[in-house]
Write an enzyme that holds these catalytic residues in place. Structure first.
Site, mmCIF file in Angstrom:
data_model
loop_
_atom_site.group_PDB
_atom_site.id
_atom_site.type_symbol
_atom_site.label_atom_id
_atom_site.label_comp_id
_atom_site.label_asym_id
_atom_site.label_seq_id
_atom_site.Cartn_x
_atom_site.Cartn_y
_atom_site.Cartn_z
ATOM 1 N N ASP A 281 -9.109 10.675 12.602
ATOM 2 C CA ASP A 281 -8.518 10.782 11.268
ATOM 3 C C ASP A 281 -8.111 12.226 10.988
ATOM 4 O OD1 ASP A 281 -7.691 10.359 8.704
ATOM 5 O OD2 ASP A 281 -9.685 9.981 7.865
ATOM 6 N N CYS A 312 4.084 7.172 2.516
ATOM 7 C CA CYS A 312 4.096 6.747 1.115
ATOM 8 C C CYS A 312 5.196 7.505 0.386
ATOM 9 C CB CYS A 312 2.743 7.016 0.461
ATOM 10 S SG CYS A 312 2.639 6.418 -1.235
ATOM 11 N N GLU A 540 -21.051 -24.788 6.061
ATOM 12 C CA GLU A 540 -22.252 -24.079 6.486
ATOM 13 C C GLU A 540 -22.365 -24.088 8.009
ATOM 14 O OE1 GLU A 540 -24.121 -21.850 6.214
ATOM 15 O OE2 GLU A 540 -25.896 -22.346 5.022
#
Length: 668
Positions: A281, A312, A540
């Site tokens: 990162d 962006c 389930e």
């Protein structure tokens, strides 16, 4: 006419063929010593001279027949047994379609229609009648050299390679050919995801989502943030914008050093902690930096590299991300107005040399994904590999729209009272009461959330008009580009449009399993206001031969199964038809999780104990060893609200006496 015949004879003579026995031949006992390790007759220089020239193409051998084409005029036999062998020049079918050699023992017909002479030395090989397979193709040989080559190695000994395909925890295993046993199949592929993008573009948000998703799928995943490494090892905790100036050579070298050290930590984690997906990162904003990363990772052959760029261009999203940065570790407890100016200057420093992913990466045939405006547009290039494909699939299906995700178990059932697992029991009177009150409670919370959206919309409209906002309780003026709407409205910029207020009215879905107790719990919801859907994926866990038993009965009847489950609850699979493990259910729920991430509206999931545990574990990012032990009692409702910075959790307990739900501290 005679000239034509001579011409045909010449052509016929030049197309003489010999038969080389296939690898399916079974040797006579006395001749075993005359065979090489591949079952072929041992040949020496004293036998004959063949040269592999492969003059016959695949078109000449439409059925992959073991055709060995030899030019007779260059033959040079030195062995008398071969010299005396009957060599019959046989034309191809095109030259002599009516040729019939009958059942001569020294000639064999092949599928392409031609005939081939059998040298006498090879007649001791007893032929089987099985057709030649592709694996046993024999290369062609020509007697055009004085040196005999070694026996030809079959095709599959040259090119056969072990394949590499997806490895899914709990779903794939290695089968031993010795005893038919199975062993766990750890992923052979390791994926290094390299983030790319300017600051405040949502990289860390994407990283956190991917880490949670891969870990939930049981792939060991971890993020390595260069900023955290810098703050930990730098001489002081805060670096102002000048530290990120590309013309600052000393700072640039230091930033590169921090980046490579962080990358080394990722590789060490791969090696020492069985890491599968490591995420690097950082901004990685230049082609030069990205090339250096690829070169560094190329030293480790088992690592696949994938770049993910977050772009962006939505001003409202950028403003919200900037506000989050101002309360982050770089600006914590600092003057907010000064911090904002410094951060904006830092972004401008990066913009000066920013190079988006594109042609330079494509020329190197690298893999990359471009995520634009938090998934509104996704571009993928050269994506290969199962783990990389999972990243693309996930990034196509998430959004930041404000919404609520509710999760609860069904109301109390008859089998709950009896302590029996599985089954398809109906609700008890208390369970039906819970179902009725649950519908009223969700109605109430739906209205509250809607009111909150309208209030936020009004507040943001006021801020847009007056151009002011507050950070940490302090008011200061901002430019339009730095306006910061609230988390709830900025996540879906379209709600800011006054002409589109209907987007503030969020639809609502209610999902149940196919089992009676789950369907009956949704019986009191208004079908006109809620989209109610039953899903088999929400059933389930199937307990196989233990279905309908109590845990005490399982301990008594199947003591070994009882102990095996206690030792490894996550991986344990119930025996019997349809028996499942937690890992089986996780992959059964994968499509449900992705759909929840994709949806922009509210949903209530009415599941079962294992289903509720697994869904909540995903949003909490639980460790794998905790998933099977989360405490999720009956008549407890969990609310999950995705946020740009993470996830908000709320818990409500039901009181059957007052018939009310009360909010309590979240605990599992």
């Amino acid at each position: 006419m005679s000239n034509n015949n001579n011409k045909d004879d010449s052509e016929l003579q030049s197309r003489t063929h010999y038969y080389n026995p296939d690898r399916t031949a079974i040797p006579v006992k006395d001749d075993v010593d005359q065979l090489d390790k591949f079952g072929s007759p041992k040949l020496s220089a004293n036998d004959h001279s063949f040269t592999n020239t492969d003059s016959v193409t695949s078109e000449d051998r439409p059925f992959s027949s073991p055709v060995s084409t030899l030019t007779s005029n260059s033959a040079n036999f030195s062995d008398s047994s071969l010299q005396n062998s009957p060599v019959h020049p046989i034309p191809s079918p095109a030259l002599s379609p009516t040729l019939n050699l009958g059942s001569r023992p020294d000639v064999k017909r092949v599928s392409s229609g031609g005939y081939f002479a059998l040298p006498k030395q090879l007649t001791s090989i007893r032929q089987t009648h099985r057709p030649m397979s592709q694996q046993h193709r024999v290369p062609s040989f020509h007697p055009a050299s004085d040196t005999a080559p070694p026996s030809p190695i079959p095709f599959h000994h040259h090119l056969r390679k072990k394949g590499s395909s997806m490895s899914i925890p709990g779903q794939t295993s290695i089968v031993s050919s010795n005893n038919g046993s199975e062993a766990t199949n750890p992923p052979e592929e390791k994926l290094a995801i390299i983030m790319v993008g300017l600051p405040a573009r949502g990289k860390s948000y994407i990283v956190n989502k991917l880490v949670r998703y891969y870990n939930w799928l049981q792939y060991n995943c971890k993020a390595f943030n260069v900023g955290n490494f810098r703050r930990k090892h730098a001489s002081h905790s805060h670096d102002d914008a000048s530290f990120f100036d590309p013309s600052n050579e000393e700072a640039s070298k230091l930033r590169e050093s921090f980046a490579m050290d962080t990358l080394d930590a990722l590789l060490q984690w791969f090696e020492e902690e069985d890491g599968v997906v490591g995420i690097f990162d950082a901004t990685n904003s230049t082609s030069k930096r990205r090339k250096a990363i690829v070169d560094h990772l190329s030293k480790v052959p088992y690592v696949t590299t994938l770049f993910i760029e977050s772009i962006c261009n939505d001003e409202q999203l950028i403003a919200a991300n900037m506000r989050m940065k101002l309360v982050g570790p770089d600006y914590k407890d600092l003057n907010p107005e000064q911090s904002l100016r410094d951060f904006q200057e830092r972004v401008r420093m990066y913009e000066r040399k920013y190079e988006p992913l594109g042609k330079s990466e494509e020329d190197l045939n690298l893999r990359y994904i471009k995520v634009i405006n938090v998934g509104k547009k996704v571009v993928a290039f050269n994506i290969r590999g199962f783990l990389a494909g999972q990243a693309v699939f996930f990034l196509l299906n998430f959004n930041l729209s404000p919404r609520q995700i509710w999760v609860t178990r069904h109301g109390e059932s008859v089998d709950n009272v009896r302590g029996r697992i599985g089954g398809n029991a109906e609700l008890t009177p208390l369970g039906r009461q819970f179902s009725e009150d649950l519908a009223l409670f969700i109605d109430e919370k739906r209205d509250e959330f809607q009111e909150r959206l309208y209030n936020d919309y009004s507040k943001e409209s006021h801020l847009l008009q007056h151009g002011s906002h507050s950070f940490n309780g302090k008011q200061f003026e901002t430019s339009f580009n730095c306006l910061t709407p609230s988390e709830n409205t900025v996540n879906d910029p379209q709600v800011l449009d006054p002409e589109d207020e209907e987007r503030l009215e969020k639809p609502y879905s209610v999902w149940t399993s196919m089992m009676q107790r789950s369907i009956q719990t949704a019986a009191y919801f208004d079908e006109e206001q809620y989209d109610i859907k039953a899903m088999r994926m929400l059933n389930e866990i199937c307990s196989g031969i233990c279905d309908g038993l109590t845990y005490e009965e399982i301990k008594s009847i199947y003591p070994k199964e009882y102990e095996a489950r206690k030792l490894d609850k996550l991986n344990y699979r119930y025996p019997g038809s349809g028996g499942e493990s937690y890992l089986d259910v996780i992959y059964r729920l994968q499509s449900v999780i992705v759909e929840i991430e994709r949806m922009k509206h509210h949903v209530l999931v009415i599941g079962h104990r294992v289903i509720t545990r697994i869904i909540i574990a995903y949003f909490l990012g639980c460790r794998r060893e905790d998933i099977a032990y989360l405490n999720v009692p009956l008549h407890t409702v969990y609310c999950i609200e995705p946020q740009p910075y993470g996830t908000d959790f709320y818990q409500y307990n039901y009181d059957p006496n007052t018939r009310k739900f009360s909010r309590v501290p979240f605990s599992l």
